[in-house]
Design a protein around this motif. Structure first.
Motif, PDB file in Angstrom:
ATOM      1  N   ALA A 205      84.975  94.154 106.809  1.00  0.00           N
ATOM      2  CA  ALA A 205      84.289  93.915 105.536  1.00  0.00           C
ATOM      3  C   ALA A 205      83.459  92.646 105.549  1.00  0.00           C
ATOM      4  N   ASP A 206      83.486  91.890 106.636  1.00  0.00           N
ATOM      5  CA  ASP A 206      82.743  90.638 106.676  1.00  0.00           C
ATOM      6  C   ASP A 206      81.263  90.910 106.401  1.00  0.00           C
ATOM      7  N   PRO A 207      80.660  90.206 105.435  1.00  0.00           N
ATOM      8  CA  PRO A 207      79.262  90.502 105.071  1.00  0.00           C
ATOM      9  C   PRO A 207      78.269  90.201 106.183  1.00  0.00           C
ATOM     10  N   ARG A 208      78.680  89.501 107.218  1.00  0.00           N
ATOM     11  CA  ARG A 208      77.791  89.209 108.343  1.00  0.00           C
ATOM     12  C   ARG A 208      77.715  90.360 109.331  1.00  0.00           C
ATOM     13  N   GLY A 209      78.610  91.322 109.186  1.00  0.00           N
ATOM     14  CA  GLY A 209      78.681  92.415 110.141  1.00  0.00           C
ATOM     15  C   GLY A 209      77.751  93.567 109.820  1.00  0.00           C
ATOM     16  N   PHE A 210      78.024  94.712 110.472  1.00  0.00           N
ATOM     17  CA  PHE A 210      77.115  95.853 110.396  1.00  0.00           C
ATOM     18  C   PHE A 210      77.626  96.982 109.516  1.00  0.00           C
ATOM     19  N   ALA A 211      78.801  96.807 108.873  1.00  0.00           N
ATOM     20  CA  ALA A 211      79.418  97.933 108.167  1.00  0.00           C
ATOM     21  C   ALA A 211      78.524  98.478 107.059  1.00  0.00           C
ATOM     22  N   VAL A 212      77.925  97.590 106.246  1.00  0.00           N
ATOM     23  CA  VAL A 212      77.092  98.060 105.135  1.00  0.00           C
ATOM     24  C   VAL A 212      75.822  98.716 105.662  1.00  0.00           C
ATOM     25  N   ALA A 213      75.218  98.103 106.683  1.00  0.00           N
ATOM     26  CA  ALA A 213      74.020  98.709 107.274  1.00  0.00           C
ATOM     27  C   ALA A 213      74.315 100.108 107.782  1.00  0.00           C
ATOM     28  N   LEU A 214      75.507 100.291 108.345  1.00  0.00           N
ATOM     29  CA  LEU A 214      75.877 101.597 108.880  1.00  0.00           C
ATOM     30  C   LEU A 214      76.149 102.606 107.770  1.00  0.00           C
ATOM     31  N   ILE A 215      76.967 102.215 106.785  1.00  0.00           N
ATOM     32  CA  ILE A 215      77.402 103.176 105.771  1.00  0.00           C
ATOM     33  C   ILE A 215      76.262 103.585 104.842  1.00  0.00           C
ATOM     34  N   THR A 216      75.295 102.693 104.621  1.00  0.00           N
ATOM     35  CA  THR A 216      74.166 103.064 103.763  1.00  0.00           C
ATOM     36  C   THR A 216      73.197 103.998 104.465  1.00  0.00           C
ATOM     37  N   HIS A 217      73.416 104.253 105.756  1.00  0.00           N
ATOM     38  CA  HIS A 217      72.635 105.269 106.467  1.00  0.00           C
ATOM     39  C   HIS A 217      73.348 106.616 106.486  1.00  0.00           C
ATOM     40  N   LEU A 218      74.472 106.716 105.801  1.00  0.00           N
ATOM     41  CA  LEU A 218      75.205 107.983 105.698  1.00  0.00           C
ATOM     42  C   LEU A 218      74.914 108.578 104.328  1.00  0.00           C
ATOM     43  N   PRO A 219      74.105 109.633 104.256  1.00  0.00           N
ATOM     44  CA  PRO A 219      73.588 110.096 102.959  1.00  0.00           C
ATOM     45  C   PRO A 219      74.633 110.674 102.022  1.00  0.00           C
TER      46      PRO A 219
END
Length: 290
Positions: A205-219
């Motif tokens: 969940a660290d905001p510096r990581g890639f989790a949000v970038a990844l999950i927002t590409h899942l429609p």
């Protein structure tokens, strides 16, 4: 001789800054990228999160910026822009945006940018909005916890301030507003080490990581069509499609988050000085904006 600027003058500057980008989604993005260019502290990510965050690039085909603590916010903002919810309301060249999404985002920007100006000018004001004071705390002591507190306090303030606009959204879109909120609150709980996932959850969940970038590409998780409406859209966002994304939604939302929603919101009410979030859940079910 140094020029002294007052808090009220900084408020006026911030309001003018927000007005200038109100009808420009790309202007909002550029403003926030500039903010994290100064206050993202990417070096901390490189030191603490390892070689995977040494430089901007792509993770599983998803672009990862080099904006430190701003990575997650910028990824989500880019998804909002693609979805069109930040579009102007009266531009014939593009579909109209959403009053709720536009207002919550701009209010968020206001709190954060005001804190940046206060920080740069060494101006203090104990009567500033709580969200702005939390952003100042982040600027003085950057960490995943202080960032989430500042970010989520700002988002929650927007949720509460613009409940009337939320009530005007399509009913399925309102369901989605709740989904985006409880996922965000759960991410904060992971960083606060308030879940069973411990250190692994905090890293994910660290905001510096890639989790949000990844999950927002899942429609299925974050659709691009706006507004959401009808049973088909509802099935997708609630995870009832028979595919891997649907399974992921059912595990994350229905198995992990929703059974503990009341306790989660009680914790967030404390972390984010937002007691009103407790009214967003009734009998264990999310009910915003009722």
């Amino acid at each position: 001789m140094a020029t002294t600027v007052t808090y009220d003058e900084l408020v006026a500057q911030t309001l003018a800054m927000c007005a200038a980008v109100s009808n420009s989604p790309q202007g909002r993005l550029q403003l926030r990228e500039a903010y994290y260019g100064k206050y993202g502290f990417p070096l901390l990510a490189r030191q603490e999160l390892g070689n995977a965050f040494d430089k901007p690039g792509a993770v599983h085909g998803v672009d990862l910026p080099d904006l430190g603590y701003g990575n997650s916010e910028i990824a989500f903002l880019k998804w909002e822009i693609k979805r069109g919810v930040l579009n102007p309301m009266d531009d014939a060249s593009m579909p109209a945006g959403s009053p709720w999404w536009r207002d919550v985002n701009l209010r968020f920007i206001y709190y954060s940018e005001l804190a940046g100006l206060m920080f740069e000018n060494n101006v203090s004001e104990p009567e500033a909005p709580v969200a702005t004071l939390n952003w100042l705390n982040y600027l003085h002591s950057p960490s995943a916890k202080t960032w989430y507190c500042a970010h989520n306090t700002s988002i929650l303030a927007g949720f509460e301030r613009y409940k009337a606009q939320a009530a005007q959204e399509e009913s399925v879109e309102q369901v989605f507003l709740n989904i985006t909120l409880y996922r965000l609150m759960f991410a904060q709980a992971l960083v606060e080490d308030a879940t069973m996932f411990g250190e692994l959850g905090a890293i994910m969940a660290d905001p510096r990581g890639f989790a949000v970038a990844l999950i927002t590409h899942l429609p299925d998780f974050y659709p691009l069509n706006y507004p959401l409406h009808g049973l088909n859209d509802l099935r997708i966002i609630e995870g009832w499609e028979l595919n891997l994304q649907g399974l992921g939604i059912r595990i994350l939302d229905h198995d992990i988050i929703l059974p503990h929603l009341t306790a989660l919101y009680q914790a967030c009410a404390h972390w984010d000085s937002a007691p009103f979030i407790n009214s967003y859940v009734k009998d264990g079910k999310p009910v915003y904006p009722q």
